[in-house]
Enzyme design. Sequence first.
Site, short mmCIF file in Angstrom:
data_model
loop_
_atom_site.label_atom_id
_atom_site.label_comp_id
_atom_site.label_asym_id
_atom_site.label_seq_id
_atom_site.Cartn_x
_atom_site.Cartn_y
_atom_site.Cartn_z
N ASP A 1 0.70 -0.90 -0.20
CA ASP A 1 0.43 0.18 0.26
C ASP A 1 0.74 1.23 -0.37
O ASP A 1 1.33 1.30 1.07
CB ASP A 1 -0.81 -0.08 1.22
CG ASP A 1 -1.94 0.92 0.66
OD1 ASP A 1 -1.66 1.96 -0.13
OD2 ASP A 1 -2.53 1.08 1.62
N TYR B 1 -0.32 19.13 -3.40
CA TYR B 1 -0.23 18.38 -4.58
C TYR B 1 0.70 18.68 -5.02
O TYR B 1 1.85 17.80 -5.46
CB TYR B 1 -1.55 18.32 -5.70
CG TYR B 1 -0.90 17.04 -6.79
CD1 TYR B 1 -0.94 15.70 -7.11
CD2 TYR B 1 -0.50 17.81 -8.04
CE1 TYR B 1 -0.39 14.92 -7.76
CE2 TYR B 1 -0.67 17.51 -9.30
CZ TYR B 1 -0.43 15.56 -9.11
OH TYR B 1 0.04 15.19 -10.38
N ALA C 1 3.52 20.59 -3.69
CA ALA C 1 4.61 20.00 -2.87
C ALA C 1 4.91 18.68 -2.81
O ALA C 1 6.51 18.11 -3.28
CB ALA C 1 3.85 20.54 -1.35
N LYS D 1 5.37 16.90 -5.35
CA LYS D 1 5.18 16.65 -6.82
C LYS D 1 7.09 17.08 -7.29
O LYS D 1 7.58 17.05 -7.58
CB LYS D 1 4.27 17.10 -8.17
CG LYS D 1 3.85 15.95 -8.35
CD LYS D 1 4.43 15.22 -8.31
CE LYS D 1 2.55 13.88 -8.64
NZ LYS D 1 2.89 12.31 -8.97
#
Length: 229
Positions: free
Chosen positions: A54, A144, A146, A148
Site C-alpha cells: 500500500d 499536490y 509540494a 511533486k
Amino acid sequence: MGAHLITGAGSGIGEAVAERLSARGEQLWLLARDAKRAAQLRERFPGARTLVGDLADPAKLSWAFGHQELPVELDSLLHVAGVVQLGEIGDLPVKAWQEQLNVNLVAPAELTRLLLPSVRLARGHVVFVNSGAGLRADATWGGYAASKFGLRALADSLRLEEQPHGVRVTTVYPGRTATPMQVKVHQQEGKEYDPTRWIAPESVATAIVTAIDLPRDAALTEITVRPGS
C-alpha cells in the site's frame, strides 16, 4: 525481454504503459494495494507477476515485501501511481497533506530503496511520472505540488547517486492527461470534464517507453509532455 515494475497499472498512464510493454512480450511486475487488486491486475495482464503493498502506508512496504518474492533483476522501475487533493493552504487538512506526500513522494522513495539492488543488477532505469505541478504551483494545488516538487528533488539526487552504477533516471512531466485522476480534479474544481481537451494516456506512455528504450550511450533525464492543441 526485460522485466519492468509498474505502479498505477490499473488505469490511466500506468495501464497504457503496461499495455505497451505487455504487447511486446516484456515481463511485467505490477504493484497492487491489496490481494483483490492484484488478482484483477493478473486477469487484466495474463502472465504478469504482482506485488502487494500500500503506497499510502510506505512504512509497511519493507515488511510487505519481506513476505513476497521480488524480481532478481529489473530493467525499469516505473513510478506512475499518484493521488491528488486540491485545496487552499488555509483549508487543506493534515490528512490530505499526509496522503499526497506518502503516495506521491515517500512511497516512491521507499520503493526505489527496496528495489534498487534489482535495478542496479540490470543497469536499469528508474522513471518518475511527475506533473506540470512539479514545475509550477498554482493556487489550490499547494499540497499536490509540494509532493511533486519533492519528487523532482528525489529524482535529481538519485540520478547523480546512481550514475556510477549505470542506472538511468528520468522524470516525466505530463500536462493534464485524460485519466480517472483528471476526472477527480475536474470534480474538485467544479468544472465540466472533456477528455478530448487533454493528452491521451497512450501519448505519455510513448514518452516513457521511448526513454527506457533509448540506447545506453544517452539518457532522457527530463521529458515535458503538453497538450498538442
